[in-house]
Design an enzyme around this catalytic site. Structure first.
Site, short mmCIF file in Angstrom:
data_model
loop_
_atom_site.label_atom_id
_atom_site.label_comp_id
_atom_site.label_asym_id
_atom_site.label_seq_id
_atom_site.Cartn_x
_atom_site.Cartn_y
_atom_site.Cartn_z
N GLU A 46 -10.34 -12.03 -5.89
CA GLU A 46 -9.76 -12.32 -7.15
C GLU A 46 -8.86 -13.69 -7.11
O GLU A 46 -8.44 -14.21 -8.14
CB GLU A 46 -8.75 -11.38 -7.75
N ILE B 266 -4.44 -12.10 3.21
CA ILE B 266 -3.16 -12.14 2.96
C ILE B 266 -2.58 -10.99 3.59
O ILE B 266 -2.81 -9.96 2.96
CB ILE B 266 -2.40 -12.27 1.46
N CYS C 108 -7.88 -5.36 -0.11
CA CYS C 108 -6.52 -5.42 0.66
C CYS C 108 -5.99 -4.10 0.73
O CYS C 108 -6.46 -3.05 1.40
CB CYS C 108 -5.73 -6.60 0.30
N ARG D 273 -3.60 -0.99 9.17
CA ARG D 273 -3.04 -1.68 8.13
C ARG D 273 -2.34 -3.29 8.18
O ARG D 273 -2.53 -3.88 7.11
CB ARG D 273 -1.64 -0.97 7.65
N SER E 87 0.59 -1.32 -0.06
CA SER E 87 -0.08 -0.15 0.16
C SER E 87 0.75 1.41 -0.13
O SER E 87 0.34 2.24 -0.71
CB SER E 87 -1.05 0.04 1.03
N HIS F 24 -9.15 -11.13 -0.71
CA HIS F 24 -8.79 -11.13 -2.04
C HIS F 24 -9.82 -12.05 -2.81
O HIS F 24 -9.64 -13.18 -3.04
CB HIS F 24 -7.56 -11.79 -2.35
#
Length: 197
Positions: free
Chosen positions: A181, A143, A84, A115, A54, A179
């Site tokens: 995806e 993750i 995320c 975070r 990030s 996630h």
């Protein structure tokens, strides 16, 4: 119809493939654009901010002039999904880790983010997660995941793990700590596409 995926870093191809699967399932067509530079976001009807690192993502979005374009997209009411690291970037405020690293936040959601809410990379996990917009649990992959610790009154909480918010939305902006995806289950991407079609 054009859907943009910020392609500076992170799970870019996985989001592109998940969006393609979701579009095929619903029989819709859209062009998916990967975005590395200024000038493409304004052409998009929806946008995905994927996971990644990030701090790096935030700096590059500023440097490339993309951050202002994302703000304009939000103001125009176009759907934006952050996963995320994307969730971190969408937040208005962060924890001491965000402050220490001078993390740039886009501030598109009235949320305060932790975070590293679930620990480091080795603490990554999968779980069956209840999401308020789905009828059955979703196998969510976390993750080095963030979490939302506080929300404003306009933010709708979509899922929690104990006291930690892991999915939320505010108007046209949708944020996830996990996630979607990385699974073949397209229901989260379908929920996002529902805002477009």
């Amino acid at each position: 119809m054009r859907i943009g995926v910020i392609a500076i870093q992170g799970d870019i191809s996985e989001h592109v493939e998940a969006l393609e699967r979701a579009l095929n399932e619903r029989g819709e067509k859209a062009e998916i654009l990967t975005i590395k530079h200024k000038g493409i976001v304004p052409e998009c009807d929806a946008l995905v901010l994927p996971g990644g690192e990030s701090t790096t993502l935030g700096k590059l979005l500023i440097r490339e002039g993309i951050a202002d374009e994302i703000q304009e997209m939000k103001d125009a009411g176009k759907p934006i999904m952050g996963t995320c690291a994307g969730m971190i970037l969408l937040s208005k405020e962060g924890d001491e880790q965000v402050a220490k690293t001078h993390q740039h936040l886009l501030g598109l959601m009235d949320t305060t983010v932790n975070r590293n809410a679930f620990g480091r990379q080795r603490d990554s996990f999968e779980m069956e997660l209840e999401l308020s917009f789905l009828e059955s649990p979703y196998n969510a992959v976390f993750i080095r995941a963030p979490g939302i610790v506080d929300v404003g009154s306009d933010v709708k909480v979509l899922s929690r793990i104990d006291d930690m918010i892991v999915a939320a939305e505010q108007g046209n902006v949708f944020a996830l700590a996990f996630h979607p995806e990385l699974t073949l289950d397209t229901r989260v991407h379908q929920y996002f596409l529902d805002k477009l079609f």
